[in-house]
Scaffold this motif. Structure first.
Motif, mmCIF file in Angstrom:
data_model
loop_
_atom_site.group_PDB
_atom_site.id
_atom_site.type_symbol
_atom_site.label_atom_id
_atom_site.label_comp_id
_atom_site.label_asym_id
_atom_site.label_seq_id
_atom_site.Cartn_x
_atom_site.Cartn_y
_atom_site.Cartn_z
ATOM 1 N N SER A 167 0.204 -13.204 3.546
ATOM 2 C CA SER A 167 0.479 -12.072 2.672
ATOM 3 C C SER A 167 0.007 -10.785 3.336
ATOM 4 O O SER A 167 0.682 -9.764 3.273
ATOM 5 C CB SER A 167 -0.220 -12.274 1.328
ATOM 6 N N GLN A 168 -1.151 -10.821 3.976
ATOM 7 C CA GLN A 168 -1.676 -9.638 4.653
ATOM 8 C C GLN A 168 -0.766 -9.241 5.810
ATOM 9 O O GLN A 168 -0.510 -8.069 6.023
ATOM 10 C CB GLN A 168 -3.103 -9.901 5.152
ATOM 11 N N ASP A 169 -0.292 -10.210 6.557
ATOM 12 C CA ASP A 169 0.632 -9.920 7.654
ATOM 13 C C ASP A 169 1.907 -9.276 7.121
ATOM 14 O O ASP A 169 2.424 -8.341 7.726
ATOM 15 C CB ASP A 169 0.975 -11.187 8.427
ATOM 16 N N ALA A 170 2.392 -9.774 6.012
ATOM 17 C CA ALA A 170 3.603 -9.210 5.417
ATOM 18 C C ALA A 170 3.361 -7.778 4.975
ATOM 19 O O ALA A 170 4.235 -6.913 5.146
ATOM 20 C CB ALA A 170 4.056 -10.073 4.243
ATOM 21 N N LEU A 171 2.185 -7.490 4.431
ATOM 22 C CA LEU A 171 1.868 -6.120 4.026
ATOM 23 C C LEU A 171 1.780 -5.203 5.238
ATOM 24 O O LEU A 171 2.209 -4.046 5.187
ATOM 25 C CB LEU A 171 0.555 -6.078 3.239
ATOM 26 N N ASP A 172 1.233 -5.716 6.335
ATOM 27 C CA ASP A 172 1.167 -4.914 7.560
ATOM 28 C C ASP A 172 2.567 -4.578 8.062
ATOM 29 O O ASP A 172 2.837 -3.446 8.470
ATOM 30 C CB ASP A 172 0.387 -5.659 8.649
ATOM 31 N N ILE A 173 3.448 -5.563 8.033
ATOM 32 C CA ILE A 173 4.833 -5.336 8.458
ATOM 33 C C ILE A 173 5.508 -4.319 7.545
ATOM 34 O O ILE A 173 6.222 -3.422 8.004
ATOM 35 C CB ILE A 173 5.615 -6.663 8.489
ATOM 36 N N LEU A 174 5.239 -4.455 6.249
ATOM 37 C CA LEU A 174 5.813 -3.517 5.285
ATOM 38 C C LEU A 174 5.313 -2.103 5.549
ATOM 39 O O LEU A 174 6.097 -1.141 5.530
ATOM 40 C CB LEU A 174 5.469 -3.964 3.863
ATOM 41 N N ASP A 175 4.020 -1.952 5.831
ATOM 42 C CA ASP A 175 3.462 -0.637 6.157
ATOM 43 C C ASP A 175 4.124 -0.055 7.409
ATOM 44 O O ASP A 175 4.435 1.134 7.460
ATOM 45 C CB ASP A 175 1.949 -0.734 6.383
ATOM 46 N N GLN A 176 4.345 -0.903 8.405
ATOM 47 C CA GLN A 176 4.972 -0.443 9.642
ATOM 48 C C GLN A 176 6.413 -0.012 9.405
ATOM 49 O O GLN A 176 6.864 1.000 9.960
ATOM 50 C CB GLN A 176 4.925 -1.550 10.691
ATOM 51 N N ARG A 177 7.117 -0.752 8.559
ATOM 52 C CA ARG A 177 8.510 -0.386 8.264
ATOM 53 C C ARG A 177 8.567 0.961 7.543
ATOM 54 O O ARG A 177 9.465 1.778 7.817
ATOM 55 C CB ARG A 177 9.171 -1.466 7.413
ATOM 56 N N LEU A 178 7.603 1.208 6.640
ATOM 57 C CA LEU A 178 7.556 2.497 5.954
ATOM 58 C C LEU A 178 7.239 3.604 6.952
ATOM 59 O O LEU A 178 7.869 4.667 6.930
ATOM 60 C CB LEU A 178 6.503 2.473 4.840
ATOM 61 N N ALA A 179 6.296 3.358 7.835
ATOM 62 C CA ALA A 179 5.908 4.364 8.818
ATOM 63 C C ALA A 179 7.068 4.689 9.770
ATOM 64 O O ALA A 179 7.214 5.841 10.198
ATOM 65 C CB ALA A 179 4.700 3.886 9.609
ATOM 66 N N MET A 223 10.049 5.088 -0.015
ATOM 67 C CA MET A 223 8.821 4.830 -0.768
ATOM 68 C C MET A 223 9.066 3.934 -1.980
ATOM 69 O O MET A 223 8.240 3.077 -2.288
ATOM 70 C CB MET A 223 8.186 6.149 -1.200
ATOM 71 N N GLU A 224 10.190 4.090 -2.647
ATOM 72 C CA GLU A 224 10.476 3.262 -3.823
ATOM 73 C C GLU A 224 10.635 1.788 -3.418
ATOM 74 O O GLU A 224 10.080 0.897 -4.061
ATOM 75 C CB GLU A 224 11.750 3.769 -4.516
ATOM 76 N N THR A 225 11.375 1.564 -2.351
ATOM 77 C CA THR A 225 11.547 0.196 -1.850
ATOM 78 C C THR A 225 10.209 -0.373 -1.407
ATOM 79 O O THR A 225 9.896 -1.538 -1.668
ATOM 80 C CB THR A 225 12.540 0.181 -0.671
ATOM 81 N N TYR A 226 9.408 0.468 -0.749
ATOM 82 C CA TYR A 226 8.080 0.042 -0.299
ATOM 83 C C TYR A 226 7.229 -0.424 -1.479
ATOM 84 O O TYR A 226 6.610 -1.489 -1.434
ATOM 85 C CB TYR A 226 7.399 1.200 0.429
ATOM 86 N N ARG A 227 7.198 0.362 -2.533
ATOM 87 C CA ARG A 227 6.382 0.008 -3.711
ATOM 88 C C ARG A 227 6.860 -1.295 -4.351
ATOM 89 O O ARG A 227 6.045 -2.146 -4.735
ATOM 90 C CB ARG A 227 6.417 1.146 -4.722
ATOM 91 N N LYS A 228 8.180 -1.463 -4.487
ATOM 92 C CA LYS A 228 8.718 -2.693 -5.078
ATOM 93 C C LYS A 228 8.356 -3.914 -4.237
ATOM 94 O O LYS A 228 7.901 -4.939 -4.758
ATOM 95 C CB LYS A 228 10.239 -2.602 -5.219
ATOM 96 N N MET A 229 8.552 -3.782 -2.926
ATOM 97 C CA MET A 229 8.279 -4.922 -2.049
ATOM 98 C C MET A 229 6.782 -5.240 -1.996
ATOM 99 O O MET A 229 6.386 -6.409 -1.979
ATOM 100 C CB MET A 229 8.826 -4.639 -0.651
ATOM 101 N N LYS A 230 5.962 -4.209 -2.006
ATOM 102 C CA LYS A 230 4.516 -4.423 -1.976
ATOM 103 C C LYS A 230 4.057 -5.122 -3.253
ATOM 104 O O LYS A 230 3.244 -6.049 -3.212
ATOM 105 C CB LYS A 230 3.779 -3.099 -1.798
ATOM 106 N N GLN A 231 4.595 -4.709 -4.384
ATOM 107 C CA GLN A 231 4.235 -5.328 -5.656
ATOM 108 C C GLN A 231 4.647 -6.804 -5.675
ATOM 109 O O GLN A 231 3.892 -7.652 -6.121
ATOM 110 C CB GLN A 231 4.889 -4.587 -6.820
ATOM 111 N N GLU A 232 5.834 -7.095 -5.143
ATOM 112 C CA GLU A 232 6.279 -8.495 -5.075
ATOM 113 C C GLU A 232 5.369 -9.337 -4.187
ATOM 114 O O GLU A 232 5.033 -10.469 -4.507
ATOM 115 C CB GLU A 232 7.715 -8.563 -4.562
ATOM 116 N N LEU A 233 4.968 -8.769 -3.053
ATOM 117 C CA LEU A 233 4.086 -9.499 -2.138
ATOM 118 C C LEU A 233 2.714 -9.752 -2.765
ATOM 119 O O LEU A 233 2.132 -10.819 -2.608
ATOM 120 C CB LEU A 233 3.920 -8.735 -0.823
ATOM 121 N N LEU A 234 2.204 -8.768 -3.474
ATOM 122 C CA LEU A 234 0.875 -8.907 -4.078
ATOM 123 C C LEU A 234 0.877 -9.882 -5.254
ATOM 124 O O LEU A 234 -0.128 -10.496 -5.556
ATOM 125 C CB LEU A 234 0.339 -7.555 -4.522
ATOM 126 N N GLN A 235 2.035 -10.050 -5.903
ATOM 127 C CA GLN A 235 2.129 -10.984 -7.016
ATOM 128 C C GLN A 235 2.189 -12.421 -6.536
ATOM 129 O O GLN A 235 1.869 -13.342 -7.276
ATOM 130 C CB GLN A 235 3.363 -10.688 -7.872
#
Length: 80
Positions: free
Chosen positions: A49-61, A67-79
């Motif tokens: 899950s942490q690796d996925a969040l790192d990848i998500l952060d990199q994709r946003l950067a 940002m909207e897609t980032y928030r949705k995907m991050k919420q799904e990963l954290l759930q």
């Protein structure tokens, strides 16, 4: 009398050797299980899950997602 004892003696010695091997194998397995138990549960799911969040952060950067897609995907990963 001695001949009979020697035949059975060899049989018991071989049987005892098998028991000794099984005993030490069991001891090694118990030690490995104890170490794993004391170490606690593996964090592979949490790390994934942490690796996925790192990848998500990199994709946003990089600007690949907004940002909207980032928030949705991050919420799904954290759930998960």
């Amino acid at each position: 009398m001695w001949g009979d004892y020697q035949v059975h003696g060899w049989g018991w010695m071989l049987f005892g050797g098998v028991h000794m091997i099984l005993f030490w194998l069991l001891m090694v397995l118990l030690i490995v299980a104890l170490v794993k138990w004391l170490k606690g549960p593996s964090n592979t799911e949490e790390r994934g899950s942490q690796d996925a969040l790192d990848i998500l952060d990199q994709r946003l950067a990089r600007g690949e997602i907004d940002m909207e897609t980032y928030r949705k995907m991050k919420q799904e990963l954290l759930q998960r």
